[in-house]
Motif scaffolding. Sequence first.
Motif, short mmCIF file in Angstrom:
data_model
loop_
_atom_site.label_atom_id
_atom_site.label_comp_id
_atom_site.label_asym_id
_atom_site.label_seq_id
_atom_site.Cartn_x
_atom_site.Cartn_y
_atom_site.Cartn_z
N GLU A 267 0.82 -1.21 0.00
CA GLU A 267 0.00 0.00 0.00
C GLU A 267 0.86 1.26 0.00
OE1 GLU A 267 -3.00 0.32 -0.49
OE2 GLU A 267 -3.86 -1.65 -0.19
N TYR A 273 -0.93 2.76 -9.11
CA TYR A 273 -1.91 1.68 -9.25
C TYR A 273 -1.96 1.30 -10.73
CZ TYR A 273 -3.58 3.05 -4.62
OH TYR A 273 -3.66 3.33 -3.28
N GLY A 303 -8.11 -0.50 -8.15
CA GLY A 303 -7.79 -0.76 -6.75
C GLY A 303 -7.35 0.48 -6.00
N ARG A 305 -7.06 3.75 -3.68
CA ARG A 305 -7.56 4.18 -2.37
C ARG A 305 -7.24 5.65 -2.17
NH1 ARG A 305 -5.08 0.74 2.37
NH2 ARG A 305 -6.06 2.40 3.57
N GLN A 331 -9.63 8.25 -8.52
CA GLN A 331 -9.66 6.95 -9.19
C GLN A 331 -9.92 7.08 -10.69
OE1 GLN A 331 -12.21 3.98 -7.42
NE2 GLN A 331 -11.10 2.37 -8.51
#
Lengths: 419, 264
Positions: A267, A273, A303, A305, A331
């Motif tokens: 993470e 990403y 995916g 965040r 995103q």
Amino acid sequence: MLSCLFLRFYIFLTLITVPHLATAESDLWQVDGKLELGAWSSNRSLNKINEGIFPATLALKGKVNVTDDLHLYADGRVGHPDYFADKNSFGVAREVYLDYNLNSADIRIGKQLLAWGRADRINPTDSLTSKDYRWLAPEEEDARFGNTGIRYAQHLGNYTASSVWLPYMSSSRIPLTPQYVSQVAIQQPNINDNFAIKLDRTGEAIDSSLSFYSGIDTMPSLEINSTTPYALSNHRIQRYGGDMAWAFSSYTLRTELAYTHTGKSTEFSGEKYDYFQGVIGLERQFANSFNVIVQTVYQSALGWRGYQSWSTPQQQQLMQIQQIINQQPVQDYFGIAYRVSKKILNDDLELEYSGLGLTSNQGFLMRPRLRYQINDESSFVLGGDYYNGSDNTIFGRLRDISTVFVEFNYAFGLSSSKF
Amino acid sequence: MFTKSLSLSVLLLVFLLNAQAENLDVQQFMIKSDASTKVLDAKSELTMILENEDNQQRIRKLTAFTKLKNDGVSNQRILRFLAPADIKGTVTLLIEQTDQDDDMWIYLPSLKKTRRLVSDNKRDSFVGSDLTFGDLIGHKPSEWNSTLQKEDTFEGKPVYVIESLPKDESVKTHTGYSKRLILIDKQNAVALKTDYWDESGQFLKTIQVSDVRLVDVDRSKYQFMDLNAQNHQNHHKTSLHFDNYKVNQNLTDSLFTPTALEKE
């Protein structure tokens, strides 16, 4: 680095061992130069210097026709970042390569600029060029520089199959705010097995290509470092892409798509990403050299965040800046890119207005340009870059490098036949 | 008696010429004219001089390569700029198509990319000159309705004066011309002078060629060595001079591909 040295040695060896045969071209060598004198209201380094910058650059391009089929090219710049300030001068080689033409194939060895993508200026498949985003030049293409390796292109009728191996690639250079400059270690990429393949098809109204790239992401990522607080690192990616340009009637449809697999490990690691990026747009040619291009840009990170989901303020701060540098602050986002240009006075004067606006409150960019060719040698460009957006967006972070400028150019050419 | 015979002979000649003109298949003659300068292949050096109404000149040097496609009708043309520095390295590829829009590409060395151009670019000025991309590719006879206006002489040569009107709005839009008046040499079918009217019907420009040479004796192909274009609206002029024009050079098809443009 060893591979790079080997390549340079190979080029040198080839040059001194290949006999200087008579060539069909009248000039054994040619050099073209351009002196660029600019005045800018701000630089592009985010270091808050906005009291006026006056760069002077001599851009030189050279070509040696070693034989009819073997040519040596070089493209470099020397100059001073501000001729009214006490700063060090610079010199940079953008390209130095040998090009060998066979009947149906080309081999290119050395530092070379390989620009991919048929969309206008926003090219998701353009994996092989590096850019210095701080470079002060009116045209963003001038911010690109080559990477070192070998390209082999085989032509088969309407098709061209290219394979590229670039053992030495450089990171793109990005502007950093002063608070980060002292805390960020810039790590040179150490991945040597960067390779790419591409199949191009041209002709009969549609040009298209499919491509694959495996190697470093030339755009660096910000991450936590063991010795300095942060580091800018280039991670390995795999990119699958395709593009198309279709001319019909008064329009050209341009589209370019890429899926990038980053292999993000944890993470907090700096990799982006995995993401999909696409550009699709129309170019319309009106009467009297009036051209309009409108493109839609879409990006989706898989995916993803938001930085708010991290627990501590320190983590959140890092993730926020990391996502902005990685160009993944949200995103998904859409954007509209446009370019309107008009040439008048028999192409001596060109007016251009281009820009990009992003949805999700990610801000916008506007770039007006006026180019005037005074005579065969002299020209000037007047223009500006205007970025706007909230603080935590890509364009918002670049607000401080909004600028207006004027650049005067003087071009000249030399060749062996003139001596 | 002799004078009477001569008068009769002249009358007979005029009658025969009129009969010839009346029997002239103009459309076929336009096809013949279009083919009269289409050599199998050729390479040459070009000097293009642009001059504005203040007599300021800009000089451009090019190399040109042409090759007829396998259909024997459509032309392929590459124009590579050698000077001045601001345009050096720019290359255009123009491929004429018989049954669809012509293909056009331009390689811009600053971008390091080859861009496909839309067919409407045909009406655009070619690098600021008084020639359009369409003038360089050539205007397809099948897209124009041509009629013989009269017979005349031009610079001592007998010519047909032919008016060509676009067959439909699309041709007018793509070329930017609403009418062309063409003076074609009767003997070799080479268009010696053409007047152009713009889309709104205003007199636009005149293109005139000279020093027409028979460059391929076996195939009866001709090439002019000089071209002068004058825009009557903005008083801009363009002259084009060919040097070292060589035909039948066995140029390969691979030269006329978009990927070949990138070989700087």
